[in-house]
Design a protein around this motif. Structure first.
Motif, PDB file in Angstrom:
ATOM      1  N   ASN A 109       0.924  -1.392  -0.061  1.00 30.31           N
ATOM      2  CA  ASN A 109       0.150   0.035   0.027  1.00 30.31           C
ATOM      3  C   ASN A 109       0.955   1.155  -0.014  1.00 30.31           C
ATOM      4  O   ASN A 109       0.775   2.431  -0.436  1.00 30.31           O
ATOM      5  CB  ASN A 109      -1.203  -0.106   1.466  1.00 30.31           C
ATOM      6  CG  ASN A 109      -1.702   1.309   1.111  1.00 30.31           C
ATOM      7  OD1 ASN A 109      -2.269   1.039   0.545  1.00 30.31           O
ATOM      8  ND2 ASN A 109      -2.089   1.453   2.086  1.00 30.31           N
ATOM      9  N   LEU A 110       1.989   0.604   1.058  1.00 35.33           N
ATOM     10  CA  LEU A 110       2.897   2.138   0.474  1.00 35.33           C
ATOM     11  C   LEU A 110       3.403   2.076  -0.334  1.00 35.33           C
ATOM     12  O   LEU A 110       3.528   3.759  -1.222  1.00 35.33           O
ATOM     13  CB  LEU A 110       4.341   2.457   2.172  1.00 35.33           C
ATOM     14  CG  LEU A 110       3.031   2.366   2.956  1.00 35.33           C
ATOM     15  CD1 LEU A 110       4.681   1.841   4.393  1.00 35.33           C
ATOM     16  CD2 LEU A 110       2.857   3.859   4.014  1.00 35.33           C
ATOM     17  N   LEU A 123       1.031 -10.989   2.180  1.00 36.12           N
ATOM     18  CA  LEU A 123       1.413 -12.093   0.924  1.00 36.12           C
ATOM     19  C   LEU A 123       0.393 -13.405   0.798  1.00 36.12           C
ATOM     20  O   LEU A 123       0.846 -14.196   0.671  1.00 36.12           O
ATOM     21  CB  LEU A 123       2.620 -12.883   1.814  1.00 36.12           C
ATOM     22  CG  LEU A 123       3.542 -12.288   1.756  1.00 36.12           C
ATOM     23  CD1 LEU A 123       4.419 -12.806   2.083  1.00 36.12           C
ATOM     24  CD2 LEU A 123       3.950 -10.943  -0.088  1.00 36.12           C
ATOM     25  N   VAL A 124      -1.259 -13.068   1.736  1.00 34.44           N
ATOM     26  CA  VAL A 124      -1.829 -13.956   1.236  1.00 34.44           C
ATOM     27  C   VAL A 124      -2.064 -14.267  -0.170  1.00 34.44           C
ATOM     28  O   VAL A 124      -1.648 -13.602  -1.250  1.00 34.44           O
ATOM     29  CB  VAL A 124      -3.442 -13.441   2.168  1.00 34.44           C
ATOM     30  CG1 VAL A 124      -3.332 -13.638   3.533  1.00 34.44           C
ATOM     31  CG2 VAL A 124      -3.979 -12.223   1.930  1.00 34.44           C
ATOM     32  N   GLU A 178      -0.495  -6.821  -6.992  1.00 29.28           N
ATOM     33  CA  GLU A 178       1.307  -6.327  -7.720  1.00 29.28           C
ATOM     34  C   GLU A 178       1.669  -5.869  -7.080  1.00 29.28           C
ATOM     35  O   GLU A 178       3.237  -6.323  -7.042  1.00 29.28           O
ATOM     36  CB  GLU A 178       1.116  -6.112  -9.855  1.00 29.28           C
ATOM     37  CG  GLU A 178       0.385  -7.414 -10.179  1.00 29.28           C
ATOM     38  CD  GLU A 178       0.613  -8.267  -9.950  1.00 29.28           C
ATOM     39  OE1 GLU A 178       2.130  -8.602 -10.488  1.00 29.28           O
ATOM     40  OE2 GLU A 178       0.232  -9.531 -10.038  1.00 29.28           O
ATOM     41  N   PHE A 179       1.774  -4.907  -6.594  1.00 28.14           N
ATOM     42  CA  PHE A 179       2.209  -4.017  -5.522  1.00 28.14           C
ATOM     43  C   PHE A 179       3.098  -5.008  -4.146  1.00 28.14           C
ATOM     44  O   PHE A 179       4.305  -4.529  -3.786  1.00 28.14           O
ATOM     45  CB  PHE A 179       1.740  -2.619  -4.683  1.00 28.14           C
ATOM     46  CG  PHE A 179       1.500  -1.970  -5.787  1.00 28.14           C
ATOM     47  CD1 PHE A 179       2.673  -0.683  -6.245  1.00 28.14           C
ATOM     48  CD2 PHE A 179       0.105  -2.053  -7.038  1.00 28.14           C
ATOM     49  CE1 PHE A 179       2.254  -0.244  -7.636  1.00 28.14           C
ATOM     50  CE2 PHE A 179       0.465  -0.563  -7.305  1.00 28.14           C
ATOM     51  CZ  PHE A 179       1.133   0.242  -8.147  1.00 28.14           C
ATOM     52  N   ASP A 180       1.885  -5.795  -3.195  1.00 30.91           N
ATOM     53  CA  ASP A 180       2.367  -6.418  -2.093  1.00 30.91           C
ATOM     54  C   ASP A 180       3.535  -7.334  -2.779  1.00 30.91           C
ATOM     55  O   ASP A 180       4.711  -7.876  -2.007  1.00 30.91           O
ATOM     56  CB  ASP A 180       1.585  -7.464  -1.857  1.00 30.91           C
ATOM     57  CG  ASP A 180       0.433  -6.562  -1.005  1.00 30.91           C
ATOM     58  OD1 ASP A 180       0.972  -5.704  -0.129  1.00 30.91           O
ATOM     59  OD2 ASP A 180      -1.102  -6.452  -1.395  1.00 30.91           O
ATOM     60  N   LYS A 181       3.061  -7.841  -4.289  1.00 27.72           N
ATOM     61  CA  LYS A 181       4.037  -8.819  -4.288  1.00 27.72           C
ATOM     62  C   LYS A 181       6.203  -8.282  -4.853  1.00 27.72           C
ATOM     63  O   LYS A 181       6.113  -9.057  -5.467  1.00 27.72           O
ATOM     64  CB  LYS A 181       3.668  -9.522  -6.436  1.00 27.72           C
ATOM     65  CG  LYS A 181       2.454 -10.265  -5.479  1.00 27.72           C
ATOM     66  CD  LYS A 181       1.801 -11.328  -6.736  1.00 27.72           C
ATOM     67  CE  LYS A 181       0.471 -11.519  -5.837  1.00 27.72           C
ATOM     68  NZ  LYS A 181      -0.432 -12.718  -7.361  1.00 27.72           N
ATOM     69  N   PRO A 220       1.788 -16.916  -7.462  1.00 27.64           N
ATOM     70  CA  PRO A 220       2.873 -16.628  -7.275  1.00 27.64           C
ATOM     71  C   PRO A 220       2.910 -15.846  -7.583  1.00 27.64           C
ATOM     72  O   PRO A 220       2.231 -14.880  -8.873  1.00 27.64           O
ATOM     73  CB  PRO A 220       3.926 -17.915  -8.346  1.00 27.64           C
ATOM     74  CG  PRO A 220       3.131 -18.550  -9.011  1.00 27.64           C
ATOM     75  CD  PRO A 220       0.941 -18.654  -8.294  1.00 27.64           C
ATOM     76  N   PRO A 221       4.286 -14.292  -8.480  1.00 31.47           N
ATOM     77  CA  PRO A 221       4.152 -12.923  -8.468  1.00 31.47           C
ATOM     78  C   PRO A 221       4.280 -13.755 -10.065  1.00 31.47           C
ATOM     79  O   PRO A 221       4.557 -14.943 -10.689  1.00 31.47           O
ATOM     80  CB  PRO A 221       5.686 -12.886  -8.085  1.00 31.47           C
ATOM     81  CG  PRO A 221       5.657 -13.631  -7.718  1.00 31.47           C
ATOM     82  CD  PRO A 221       4.811 -14.244  -7.427  1.00 31.47           C
TER      83      PRO A 221
END
Length: 589
Positions: A279-280, A305-306, A311-314, A555-556
């Motif tokens: 989010n940041l 990481l759920v 894509e930002f979390d990944k 996965p990413p």
């Protein structure tokens, strides 16, 4: 006077001990537990072979308890009245009851001898430390499964941990002991967190795991979080809720991996908004290439990481993301995924991971057998069920059934049975001649069914009850529980679930349901390549997986080097799409 009292005490003690021994031996004979052994041979099977060698205990599953009663009575008086029954001093025992764990001067594991009447040779010693994967710095009573589990596996694992992995685990244990809960360094780190200086240089850095979803998801995500901590010299702490309170033994000696209850941060959706790494990044309040020395940064970051992350979390899986995250002393991580395969795509981890895991299909097997030892309570569930229903089986087939949608019961159960029959995991039945003879005295083949429903067990039981097998074998079918619905919020439900996962891992062959993390954990702990309930073509009903690794479901899809979306299952030879969930990836050799 003193000598008379001493002599009197010795005489009284002997007068009590010898009748006790005689009575105990009589009980043994009457119980039928050791009918094939003479009392003298019975006692000799408990002899210590020599100086500095561990005490030998006979592993008679059915008849060793009366002898433990004998030993417990004798040890109360610090003497053994039979010259051939040599027992180490009481100081070498961890407890005085029906279970004894004795150590030699070299901390050797307890060895077992055959309980058959005609056997005079010792069984090959079991590798209770799993090739030194486990530390010797534990006492036996605190976690019975740690040293006893090797005896319940018919074959030792074919997957030997690398010497480098063993050294790194010992190094991690030392770090965890230095920085773990109730240490001065931990208290300083928490003070730093509270004072909002989480990016200041610190001697100890932490990853706090937060639970998500069911037990299988939790176990595979803990293993992944531990690998992340190992690669980055961080300390892993678990936020264990009440529904996980008595599942696992402590995996690290002389410390705890449980996050103290007074930890000042608790997970909530607010964390994702204000401290979420993804989010940041999305709001440009954080960037992977930023100069953190002169930036105003949060005291900690939350890693989302759920399966539903974006894509930002990944970006967590990119090398530049790892470099930024390393500057934070505190990371909170929530996941329901086995995200360990993603680390194999981070270039800076290449050399380290190759040294840790030369065999890539054994990553979870080594991490799982190192971390997840059933608590004494859960181990009691496991051993009691095993001894009652599985111990004497000729072979054991585990069938793990989980549905994630609606399915017609009759067609689905027939499909599972057909898989077991066509792959010769179970014998066929004769539907016309019900009087076919069975092999007299032969050991049965056991089937362990785990499912939330009882219907699959009942159908398989009736099939082998109502019809003879074409091979003359007897098939026994067992199901420990059928909870009907998943209740991951209840401790007792999770204890039963972990017991059944572990019982499945003791199978000789395993059939599992696609997408199920329950099955993933069982196959990994048991080093089993499962038969997956997926149809690879029009001819085969099920598929024998080429890997025992869990599937990383989501996965990413972003190649950090090329900075574009790619097929993540084709970027490395050891990463392929999962047979049971093609969107995911799995480690292969």
């Amino acid at each position: 006077m003193f000598e008379e009292r001493t002599l009197g005490y010795a005489l009284a003690r002997s007068l009590f001990v010898f009748p006790f021994l005689a009575l105990a031996l009589l009980l043994i004979v009457l119980s039928g537990a050791h009918r094939s052994l003479s009392p003298d041979l019975l006692l000799s099977s408990y002899a210590v072979p020599g100086e500095g060698e561990p005490l030998r205990f006979c592993r008679s599953r059915r008849g060793s308890f009366p002898l433990h009663i004998v030993l417990s009575g004798l040890l109360l008086f610090d003497q053994i009245p039979h010259p051939r029954l040599a027992i180490p001093p009481l100081s070498s025992f961890t407890r005085r009851d029906d279970i004894f764990v004795a150590y030699s001067v070299h901390h050797s594991a307890v060895t077992n001898r055959s309980c058959s009447a005609g056997s005079s040779t010792a069984e090959p010693p079991k590798d209770e430390l799993l090739g030194d994967l486990l530390s010797v710095a534990f006492d036996g009573a605190s976690c019975l499964s740690r040293h006893q589990s090797a005896w319940y596996r018919r074959k030792p694992s074919n997957h030997t941990p690398s010497p480098y992995l063993i050294r790194r685990l010992r190094r991690y244990e030392a770090l965890h002991k230095k920085c773990g809960p109730n240490t001065e360094l931990y208290r300083k780190a928490v003070e730093q967190l509270v004072s909002d200086t989480g990016t200041a240089a610190a001697e100890c850095n932490y990853v706090v795991w937060v639970p998500s979803d069911g037990l299988g998801n939790r176990i595979i995500s803990i293993a992944s979080a531990f690998l992340y901590a190992l690669l980055n010299d961080k300390v892993l702490l678990l936020h264990l809720t009440d529904d996980m309170g008595d599942l696992f033994c402590e995996p690290f000696p002389e410390t705890s991996w449980v996050l103290p209850s007074d930890f000042p941060v608790r997970y909530s959706w607010v964390l994702e908004k204000d401290h979420g790494y993804g989010n940041l990044l999305k709001n440009k309040l954080l960037s992977n290439d930023m100069d953190t020395a002169n930036a105003s940064l949060p005291a900690f970051l939350y890693l989302h990481l759920v399966h539903s992350n974006d894509e930002f979390d990944k970006m967590f899986y990119c090398e530049e993301g790892q470099q930024l995250l390393r500057k934070f002393s505190w990371l909170l991580l929530r996941s329901n995924q086995y995200f360990a395969p993603a680390f194999f795509l981070v270039p800076e981890f290449d050399t380290e991971l190759s040294l840790l895991f030369p065999e890539k299909t054994a990553v979870f097997h080594h991490l799982g057998t190192y971390l997840f030892h059933p608590s004494n309570t859960v181990w009691g569930y496991i051993t009691r069920y095993y001894e009652a229903y599985l111990a004497n089986a000729k072979s054991r087939l585990g069938i793990q059934i989980r549905l994630f949608g609606k399915a017609d019961f009759d067609s689905h159960s027939d499909y599972i049975i057909d898989c077991a029959l066509t792959k010769r995991l179970l014998p066929n039945v004769n539907l016309t001649d019900t009087a076919l003879p069975t092999i007299t005295g032969a050991k049965p083949r056991s089937v362990l069914v785990t499912s939330l429903r009882s219907g699959y067990f009942e159908k398989l039981t009736n099939m082998y009850y109502e019809h003879a097998t074409t091979t003359g074998e007897v098939i026994s079918v067992h199901q420990p529980s059928h909870e009907e619905k998943q209740h991951s919020e209840k401790l007792n439900h999770n204890m039963k679930a972990f017991a059944e996962i572990y019982l499945l891992s003791l199978s000789d062959a395993l059939i599992t349901s696609p997408f199920s993390t329950f099955g993933y954990v069982a196959q990994g702990l048991g080093s089993l390549r499962p038969w997956l309930l997926v149809r690879p073509d029009d001819h085969d009903l099920c598929l024998h997986s080429m890997s025992m690794e869990p599937c990383f479901h989501f996965p990413p899809s972003y190649d950090c080097k090329a900075r574009k979306k790619v097929d993540i299952g084709s970027v490395a030879p050891y990463l392929r799409h999962c047979e049971d969930f093609p969107r995911g990836v799995r480690l292969f050799d």
